[in-house]
Design a protein around this motif. Sequence first.
Motif, PDB file in Angstrom:
ATOM      1  N   SER A   1      37.998  44.387  32.653  1.00 43.44           N
ATOM      2  CA  SER A   1      38.644  44.667  31.313  1.00 43.44           C
ATOM      3  C   SER A   1      40.096  43.318  31.562  1.00 43.44           C
ATOM      4  CB  SER A   1      39.474  45.742  30.903  1.00 43.44           C
ATOM      5  OG  SER A   1      40.374  45.951  31.180  1.00 43.44           O
ATOM      6  N   VAL A   2      40.442  43.154  32.247  1.00 48.57           N
ATOM      7  CA  VAL A   2      41.454  41.817  32.596  1.00 48.57           C
ATOM      8  C   VAL A   2      40.080  40.524  32.459  1.00 48.57           C
ATOM      9  CG1 VAL A   2      44.028  41.396  33.582  1.00 48.57           C
ATOM     10  CG2 VAL A   2      43.981  43.277  32.966  1.00 48.57           C
ATOM     11  N   LEU A   3      40.086  40.303  33.356  1.00 47.01           N
ATOM     12  CA  LEU A   3      39.450  39.542  33.651  1.00 47.01           C
ATOM     13  C   LEU A   3      38.472  39.022  33.153  1.00 47.01           C
ATOM     14  CD1 LEU A   3      38.844  39.821  37.745  1.00 47.01           C
ATOM     15  CD2 LEU A   3      40.167  37.883  36.648  1.00 47.01           C
ATOM     16  N   GLY A   4      37.966  40.331  32.297  1.00 50.87           N
ATOM     17  CA  GLY A   4      36.493  39.465  30.904  1.00 50.87           C
ATOM     18  C   GLY A   4      37.314  39.274  29.808  1.00 50.87           C
ATOM     19  N   PHE A   5      37.962  39.439  29.780  1.00 53.34           N
ATOM     20  CA  PHE A   5      39.348  38.881  28.483  1.00 53.34           C
ATOM     21  C   PHE A   5      39.928  37.935  28.339  1.00 53.34           C
ATOM     22  CE2 PHE A   5      39.764  43.637  27.236  1.00 53.34           C
ATOM     23  CZ  PHE A   5      38.615  43.543  25.448  1.00 53.34           C
ATOM     24  N   SER A   6      40.694  37.441  29.521  1.00 54.49           N
ATOM     25  CA  SER A   6      40.725  36.267  30.364  1.00 54.49           C
ATOM     26  C   SER A   6      39.450  34.945  30.400  1.00 54.49           C
ATOM     27  CB  SER A   6      41.661  36.451  30.653  1.00 54.49           C
ATOM     28  OG  SER A   6      40.296  36.156  32.452  1.00 54.49           O
ATOM     29  N   GLY A   7      38.189  35.507  30.846  1.00 57.27           N
ATOM     30  CA  GLY A   7      37.001  34.592  30.211  1.00 57.27           C
ATOM     31  C   GLY A   7      36.433  34.225  29.118  1.00 57.27           C
ATOM     32  N   CYS A   8      37.081  35.503  28.441  1.00 61.21           N
ATOM     33  CA  CYS A   8      36.798  34.659  26.766  1.00 61.21           C
ATOM     34  C   CYS A   8      36.990  33.652  25.875  1.00 61.21           C
ATOM     35  CB  CYS A   8      36.704  36.027  25.486  1.00 61.21           C
ATOM     36  SG  CYS A   8      36.002  37.270  26.077  1.00 61.21           S
ATOM     37  N   GLY A   9      38.492  33.221  26.417  1.00 55.91           N
ATOM     38  CA  GLY A   9      38.546  31.722  25.728  1.00 55.91           C
ATOM     39  C   GLY A   9      39.624  32.070  24.601  1.00 55.91           C
ATOM     40  N   TRP A  10      40.428  32.702  24.401  1.00 59.06           N
ATOM     41  CA  TRP A  10      41.234  32.883  23.201  1.00 59.06           C
ATOM     42  C   TRP A  10      41.635  31.382  22.340  1.00 59.06           C
ATOM     43  CZ3 TRP A  10      42.084  37.953  21.988  1.00 59.06           C
ATOM     44  CH2 TRP A  10      41.704  38.523  22.959  1.00 59.06           C
ATOM     45  N   GLY A  11      41.135  30.461  22.557  1.00 60.38           N
ATOM     46  CA  GLY A  11      41.451  29.451  21.583  1.00 60.38           C
ATOM     47  C   GLY A  11      40.842  29.534  21.080  1.00 60.38           C
ATOM     48  N   THR A  12      40.196  27.967  20.334  1.00 58.24           N
ATOM     49  CA  THR A  12      39.816  28.207  18.990  1.00 58.24           C
ATOM     50  C   THR A  12      38.330  27.172  19.380  1.00 58.24           C
ATOM     51  OG1 THR A  12      40.194  25.345  19.360  1.00 58.24           O
ATOM     52  CG2 THR A  12      41.650  26.965  17.642  1.00 58.24           C
ATOM     53  N   GLN A  13      38.029  27.950  21.329  1.00 55.92           N
ATOM     54  CA  GLN A  13      36.725  26.928  21.274  1.00 55.92           C
ATOM     55  C   GLN A  13      35.564  28.379  20.658  1.00 55.92           C
ATOM     56  OE1 GLN A  13      36.178  27.125  25.256  1.00 55.92           O
ATOM     57  NE2 GLN A  13      33.588  26.088  25.291  1.00 55.92           N
ATOM     58  N   VAL A  14      34.492  27.833  20.124  1.00 61.05           N
ATOM     59  CA  VAL A  14      33.574  28.756  19.565  1.00 61.05           C
ATOM     60  C   VAL A  14      32.257  28.116  19.945  1.00 61.05           C
ATOM     61  CG1 VAL A  14      31.776  29.535  17.545  1.00 61.05           C
ATOM     62  CG2 VAL A  14      34.407  28.586  17.538  1.00 61.05           C
ATOM     63  N   GLU A  15      31.864  29.606  20.614  1.00 61.34           N
ATOM     64  CA  GLU A  15      30.408  28.824  21.246  1.00 61.34           C
ATOM     65  C   GLU A  15      29.326  29.494  20.792  1.00 61.34           C
ATOM     66  OE1 GLU A  15      29.840  28.540  24.314  1.00 61.34           O
ATOM     67  OE2 GLU A  15      32.200  27.729  24.860  1.00 61.34           O
ATOM     68  N   GLU A  16      28.221  29.083  20.075  1.00 55.99           N
ATOM     69  CA  GLU A  16      27.118  29.170  19.125  1.00 55.99           C
ATOM     70  C   GLU A  16      25.884  29.191  20.896  1.00 55.99           C
ATOM     71  OE1 GLU A  16      26.645  27.648  15.453  1.00 55.99           O
ATOM     72  OE2 GLU A  16      28.850  26.856  15.887  1.00 55.99           O
ATOM     73  N   TYR A  17      24.934  29.816  20.298  1.00 55.38           N
ATOM     74  CA  TYR A  17      23.443  30.432  20.923  1.00 55.38           C
ATOM     75  C   TYR A  17      22.915  30.095  19.872  1.00 55.38           C
ATOM     76  CZ  TYR A  17      26.576  31.900  24.590  1.00 55.38           C
ATOM     77  OH  TYR A  17      27.412  31.371  25.479  1.00 55.38           O
ATOM     78  N   GLY A  18      21.258  29.598  19.824  1.00 53.56           N
ATOM     79  CA  GLY A  18      20.498  28.975  19.009  1.00 53.56           C
ATOM     80  C   GLY A  18      20.004  27.416  19.628  1.00 53.56           C
ATOM     81  N   THR A  19      19.339  27.630  18.102  1.00 52.73           N
ATOM     82  CA  THR A  19      18.862  26.169  18.712  1.00 52.73           C
ATOM     83  C   THR A  19      18.724  25.427  16.568  1.00 52.73           C
ATOM     84  OG1 THR A  19      16.505  27.041  19.392  1.00 52.73           O
ATOM     85  CG2 THR A  19      15.893  25.175  18.612  1.00 52.73           C
ATOM     86  N   PRO A  20      18.794  24.230  16.930  1.00 55.06           N
ATOM     87  CA  PRO A  20      18.856  23.415  15.566  1.00 55.06           C
ATOM     88  C   PRO A  20      18.358  23.737  14.823  1.00 55.06           C
ATOM     89  CG  PRO A  20      19.582  22.035  16.966  1.00 55.06           C
ATOM     90  CD  PRO A  20      19.302  23.675  17.552  1.00 55.06           C
ATOM     91  N   HIS A  21      18.377  24.130  13.437  1.00 49.96           N
ATOM     92  CA  HIS A  21      17.431  24.484  12.340  1.00 49.96           C
ATOM     93  C   HIS A  21      17.181  23.952  11.108  1.00 49.96           C
ATOM     94  CE1 HIS A  21      19.073  28.037  11.310  1.00 49.96           C
ATOM     95  NE2 HIS A  21      18.538  27.933  10.376  1.00 49.96           N
ATOM     96  N   ALA A  22      15.985  23.574  10.439  1.00 51.84           N
ATOM     97  CA  ALA A  22      15.400  22.500   9.133  1.00 51.84           C
ATOM     98  C   ALA A  22      14.957  23.070   8.036  1.00 51.84           C
ATOM     99  CB  ALA A  22      15.804  21.704   8.689  1.00 51.84           C
ATOM    100  N   ASP A  23      14.730  23.450   6.739  1.00 48.89           N
ATOM    101  CA  ASP A  23      13.513  23.429   5.956  1.00 48.89           C
ATOM    102  C   ASP A  23      13.115  22.542   5.545  1.00 48.89           C
ATOM    103  OD1 ASP A  23      14.383  26.567   6.328  1.00 48.89           O
ATOM    104  OD2 ASP A  23      15.958  25.888   4.936  1.00 48.89           O
ATOM    105  N   PHE A  24      11.551  22.407   5.728  1.00 44.47           N
ATOM    106  CA  PHE A  24      11.245  21.453   5.052  1.00 44.47           C
ATOM    107  C   PHE A  24      10.029  21.728   3.941  1.00 44.47           C
ATOM    108  CE2 PHE A  24      12.410  20.143   9.580  1.00 44.47           C
ATOM    109  CZ  PHE A  24      12.492  19.250   9.517  1.00 44.47           C
ATOM    110  N   LYS A  25      10.043  21.649   3.349  1.00 43.61           N
ATOM    111  CA  LYS A  25       9.193  22.203   1.966  1.00 43.61           C
ATOM    112  C   LYS A  25       8.301  20.808   1.381  1.00 43.61           C
ATOM    113  CE  LYS A  25      10.143  24.564  -2.249  1.00 43.61           C
ATOM    114  NZ  LYS A  25      10.475  24.825  -3.161  1.00 43.61           N
TER     115      LYS A  25
END
Length: 163
Positions: free
Chosen positions: A21-45
């Motif tokens: 738990s100590v190692l896991g929480f310290s690896g989460c990065g308490w700073g302002t870095q945001v981790e996002e996962y996914g693919t960029p997408h757009a709506d075409f109509k």
Amino acid sequence: MKKLNRKLIHGTNWALAGLLSVLGFSGCGWGTQVEEYGTPHADFKVTGRVTDEQGQPLSGVRVVTPSMTMKWHDSFSEYRQTNPLRDTVYTSEDGTFVSRPGGVPTDSVYVHMKFEDPSERPAYESDSVTVGFARGDLKGGDGHWYQGATEKKIEVTLKRKNK
């Protein structure tokens, strides 16, 4: 002996859980870095209207979007990828249709569309159109994965078949 083994295992489990738990929480990065996962997408109509040669609306015309071609480049070369979509919509009573092929925003996107008379004895010739979008057409993105939306309006005139 049995009690000692049980206490040893129990104590080891507690120590490992605490360490993880100590190692896991310290690896989460308490700073302002945001981790996002996914693919960029757009709506075409693509919206449009299908008419005959006299300008009368044609209802029930099958609008097929068989594929979408995406192009992008970097400083070394240009890339092109064509993805099958197989999206189908039909025109309404007033000859209008709306097709929403979603996609990955690249430098340019081309939506290939076919217009077909679905009746057993088609009275109209099939036609095809390619609708192009540029990255600059996208509006309203959130600055992250959603790159925005864009819309193109087209007019298609189907010719009557020769008998």
